[in-house]
Design a protein around this motif. Structure first.
Motif, PDB file in Angstrom:
ATOM      1  N   LEU A  50      51.024  54.742  49.056  1.00 19.02           N
ATOM      2  CA  LEU A  50      51.866  55.745  48.402  1.00 19.02           C
ATOM      3  C   LEU A  50      53.487  54.682  47.579  1.00 19.02           C
ATOM      4  CD1 LEU A  50      51.819  59.264  50.044  1.00 19.02           C
ATOM      5  CD2 LEU A  50      51.237  58.525  47.959  1.00 19.02           C
ATOM      6  N   GLY A  51      53.182  53.092  48.309  1.00 19.45           N
ATOM      7  CA  GLY A  51      54.236  53.037  47.898  1.00 19.45           C
ATOM      8  C   GLY A  51      55.846  52.789  48.769  1.00 19.45           C
ATOM      9  N   PRO A  52      56.594  52.583  49.297  1.00 16.44           N
ATOM     10  CA  PRO A  52      57.556  52.622  50.245  1.00 16.44           C
ATOM     11  C   PRO A  52      58.640  53.993  49.585  1.00 16.44           C
ATOM     12  CG  PRO A  52      58.394  50.965  48.568  1.00 16.44           C
ATOM     13  CD  PRO A  52      56.939  51.156  48.550  1.00 16.44           C
ATOM     14  N   VAL A  53      57.656  54.867  50.087  1.00 19.33           N
ATOM     15  CA  VAL A  53      58.143  56.572  50.334  1.00 19.33           C
ATOM     16  C   VAL A  53      58.893  56.557  51.613  1.00 19.33           C
ATOM     17  CG1 VAL A  53      56.737  56.827  48.390  1.00 19.33           C
ATOM     18  CG2 VAL A  53      56.024  56.977  51.194  1.00 19.33           C
ATOM     19  N   TYR A  54      59.533  57.848  51.197  1.00 17.73           N
ATOM     20  CA  TYR A  54      60.534  58.511  52.757  1.00 17.73           C
ATOM     21  C   TYR A  54      59.894  57.661  53.790  1.00 17.73           C
ATOM     22  CZ  TYR A  54      60.432  62.590  49.400  1.00 17.73           C
ATOM     23  OH  TYR A  54      60.363  63.257  49.077  1.00 17.73           O
ATOM     24  N   GLY A  55      59.231  57.696  53.992  1.00 18.26           N
ATOM     25  CA  GLY A  55      59.270  57.061  55.921  1.00 18.26           C
ATOM     26  C   GLY A  55      59.630  56.025  55.865  1.00 18.26           C
ATOM     27  N   LYS A  56      59.014  54.823  54.949  1.00 17.45           N
ATOM     28  CA  LYS A  56      59.364  53.509  55.233  1.00 17.45           C
ATOM     29  C   LYS A  56      60.858  53.241  54.759  1.00 17.45           C
ATOM     30  CE  LYS A  56      58.811  49.377  54.291  1.00 17.45           C
ATOM     31  NZ  LYS A  56      60.423  48.635  53.554  1.00 17.45           N
ATOM     32  N   GLN A  57      61.711  54.369  53.941  1.00 21.44           N
ATOM     33  CA  GLN A  57      63.472  54.497  53.902  1.00 21.44           C
ATOM     34  C   GLN A  57      63.715  54.957  55.507  1.00 21.44           C
ATOM     35  OE1 GLN A  57      63.866  52.086  51.680  1.00 21.44           O
ATOM     36  NE2 GLN A  57      61.828  52.270  50.498  1.00 21.44           N
ATOM     37  N   TRP A  58      63.275  55.446  55.499  1.00 26.40           N
ATOM     38  CA  TRP A  58      63.764  55.828  56.668  1.00 26.40           C
ATOM     39  C   TRP A  58      64.024  55.029  58.011  1.00 26.40           C
ATOM     40  CZ3 TRP A  58      62.050  61.547  57.999  1.00 26.40           C
ATOM     41  CH2 TRP A  58      62.493  62.874  57.196  1.00 26.40           C
ATOM     42  N   VAL A  59      63.118  54.408  58.251  1.00 24.64           N
ATOM     43  CA  VAL A  59      62.662  53.431  59.427  1.00 24.64           C
ATOM     44  C   VAL A  59      62.662  52.361  59.677  1.00 24.64           C
ATOM     45  CG1 VAL A  59      62.230  55.586  60.775  1.00 24.64           C
ATOM     46  CG2 VAL A  59      60.233  53.936  59.867  1.00 24.64           C
ATOM     47  N   ASP A  60      62.329  52.103  57.812  1.00 26.92           N
ATOM     48  CA  ASP A  60      62.422  50.423  58.202  1.00 26.92           C
ATOM     49  C   ASP A  60      63.020  50.406  56.207  1.00 26.92           C
ATOM     50  OD1 ASP A  60      61.610  47.944  58.417  1.00 26.92           O
ATOM     51  OD2 ASP A  60      59.724  47.990  58.123  1.00 26.92           O
ATOM     52  N   TRP A  61      64.409  50.640  56.498  1.00 26.97           N
ATOM     53  CA  TRP A  61      64.808  50.080  54.862  1.00 26.97           C
ATOM     54  C   TRP A  61      65.142  48.612  54.738  1.00 26.97           C
ATOM     55  CZ3 TRP A  61      67.570  53.510  51.640  1.00 26.97           C
ATOM     56  CH2 TRP A  61      68.649  52.712  50.624  1.00 26.97           C
ATOM     57  N   PRO A  62      64.162  48.138  53.837  1.00 31.96           N
ATOM     58  CA  PRO A  62      64.943  46.852  53.598  1.00 31.96           C
ATOM     59  C   PRO A  62      65.827  46.127  53.777  1.00 31.96           C
ATOM     60  CG  PRO A  62      63.867  47.268  51.599  1.00 31.96           C
ATOM     61  CD  PRO A  62      64.076  48.663  52.869  1.00 31.96           C
ATOM     62  N   THR A  63      66.352  44.840  54.403  1.00 36.20           N
ATOM     63  CA  THR A  63      67.131  43.732  54.399  1.00 36.20           C
ATOM     64  C   THR A  63      66.834  42.477  53.821  1.00 36.20           C
ATOM     65  OG1 THR A  63      67.589  43.226  55.990  1.00 36.20           O
ATOM     66  CG2 THR A  63      68.477  45.748  55.909  1.00 36.20           C
ATOM     67  N   TYR A  64      67.646  41.373  53.300  1.00 38.83           N
ATOM     68  CA  TYR A  64      66.986  40.349  52.445  1.00 38.83           C
ATOM     69  C   TYR A  64      68.857  39.579  53.599  1.00 38.83           C
ATOM     70  CZ  TYR A  64      64.045  42.729  50.197  1.00 38.83           C
ATOM     71  OH  TYR A  64      63.374  43.570  49.380  1.00 38.83           O
ATOM     72  N   GLN A  65      67.906  38.717  53.635  1.00 37.40           N
ATOM     73  CA  GLN A  65      69.496  37.209  54.066  1.00 37.40           C
ATOM     74  C   GLN A  65      69.580  36.089  53.496  1.00 37.40           C
ATOM     75  OE1 GLN A  65      67.747  37.116  58.442  1.00 37.40           O
ATOM     76  NE2 GLN A  65      68.710  38.199  58.962  1.00 37.40           N
ATOM     77  N   PRO A  66      70.085  35.919  52.906  1.00 38.10           N
ATOM     78  CA  PRO A  66      70.307  34.209  52.179  1.00 38.10           C
ATOM     79  C   PRO A  66      69.938  33.170  52.777  1.00 38.10           C
ATOM     80  CG  PRO A  66      72.872  34.736  53.282  1.00 38.10           C
ATOM     81  CD  PRO A  66      71.776  35.370  53.448  1.00 38.10           C
ATOM     82  N   VAL A  67      69.624  32.396  52.281  1.00 43.46           N
ATOM     83  CA  VAL A  67      68.444  31.261  52.762  1.00 43.46           C
ATOM     84  C   VAL A  67      69.177  29.868  51.803  1.00 43.46           C
ATOM     85  CG1 VAL A  67      66.906  31.912  54.064  1.00 43.46           C
ATOM     86  CG2 VAL A  67      66.757  31.152  51.689  1.00 43.46           C
ATOM     87  N   LYS A  68      69.256  28.857  51.960  1.00 45.34           N
ATOM     88  CA  LYS A  68      69.825  27.437  50.799  1.00 45.34           C
ATOM     89  C   LYS A  68      68.802  27.758  49.667  1.00 45.34           C
ATOM     90  CE  LYS A  68      69.880  24.043  54.813  1.00 45.34           C
ATOM     91  NZ  LYS A  68      69.950  23.019  55.592  1.00 45.34           N
ATOM     92  N   GLY A  69      70.184  27.081  48.933  1.00 45.20           N
ATOM     93  CA  GLY A  69      69.283  27.232  47.392  1.00 45.20           C
ATOM     94  C   GLY A  69      69.567  28.724  46.662  1.00 45.20           C
TER      95      GLY A  69
END
Length: 308
Positions: free
Chosen positions: A125-144
């Motif tokens: 179903l794509g990143p629906v409820y459960g994905k956001q509840w227990v695994d909300w994505p984060t992003y970290q800066p790298v070079k460039g």
């Protein structure tokens, strides 16, 4: 004058939406009658639950869905294997649209159950409820000036921890509305924001729902929000308090006239109670067998089509 039954406010909302709602076209093309900014309140003390009695609500189905959310899974196959049909129409519609194969819904679901590879491709179903509840994505800066995916945020675990360690916080929130990922979801979250509040020894919950189908969706939403509150309260050694439900676009579909008229002709009956039979080690370890509903003697079910 007799004391008002807890369900009367739900029926009043249904009646007001049907008789006073603004008639409008909607995403599904069916059309709705809609009101905005509705509020319902339910006291969860002594095992009480806002379980609708004027039609049978399959609370075990709603419970299985909630437990599925807590796993973070976004594929319907675990639900299909439990005969939970809530999400079936969305992947079926996507499959028909993308392949041109006019497979019947029941045949599509049988393939989801029988063929794990097919389910992996077409049951997600794509990143629906459960994905956001227990695994909300984060992003970290790298070079460039680039970013890489970081560790996901388990909002549910963080709320449980914050309720234990800082009960007076105003940040006990589980949020499903991830703007960056809405276009990847089969359906953007309707019950989108849960906020918890500690008052003395009681745990209150406020659920804001941006879009609500009063006839088919709301009975499930009320049960699930109350159940989640009960589960979290048990985990943090608090008593269940009040569930406050707030609806944005609160509507009834125009093709639900028979359901609405039948349900409004019925009187609420009984006061069902929920007993949680054990205390698991974490919020993520509950099973369907842990829940027992007593004194639930509803009127019969009322069927109506689901708008996709």
């Amino acid at each position: 004058m007799s004391k008002q039954h807890y369900e009367d406010q739900y029926l009043d909302l249904m009646r007001r939406t049907w008789t006073q709602g603004d008639e409008r076209r909607d995403r599904t093309g069916i059309g709705t009658r809609s009101v905005f900014g509705a509020t319902l309140r339910f006291d969860l003390a002594e095992g009480a639950m806002p379980l609708v009695t004027t039609k049978r609500v399959y609370w075990k189905t709603a419970t299985r869905e909630l437990l599925w959310f807590l796993t973070g899974d976004t594929n319907i196959r675990p639900l299909v294997l439990q005969d939970v049909k809530i999400w079936n129409e969305w992947p079926h519609a996507r499959y028909v649209d993308e392949t041109g194969d006019e497979i019947a819904l029941n045949d599509f679901i049988a393939r989801i159950a029988d063929d794990p590879a097919f389910a992996a491709k077409w049951g997600d179903l794509g990143p629906v409820y459960g994905k956001q509840w227990v695994d909300w994505p984060t992003y970290q800066p790298v070079k460039g000036g680039l970013y890489r995916k970081g560790p996901g945020v388990n909002q549910v675990a963080e709320v449980v921890a914050s309720l234990r360690n800082n009960p007076g916080s105003r940040r006990h929130i589980i949020e499903g509305w991830n703007v960056a990922e809405l276009d990847r979801m089969a359906l953007p979250p309707c019950h989108k924001t849960y906020q918890f509040h500690v008052a003395g020894s009681r745990l209150n919950c406020l659920l804001y729902q941006r879009s609500c189908d009063v006839a088919l969706g709301l009975p499930f939403n009320l049960w699930s929000a109350a159940l989640l509150t009960r589960m979290i309260a048990q985990q943090v050694d608090l008593e269940p308090g009040e569930l406050v439900w707030m609806g944005g676009d609160t509507h009834l579909y125009l093709n639900h006239a028979d359901l609405v008229e039948e349900q409004l002709s019925r009187e609420p009956q009984g006061h069902p109670r929920l007993k949680i039979l054990r205390r698991p080690s974490t919020i993520f370890d509950y099973r369907i067998e842990d829940f027992e509903v007593r004194d639930y003697t509803p009127h019969g079910p009322i069927k109506a089509p689901v708008a996709v």
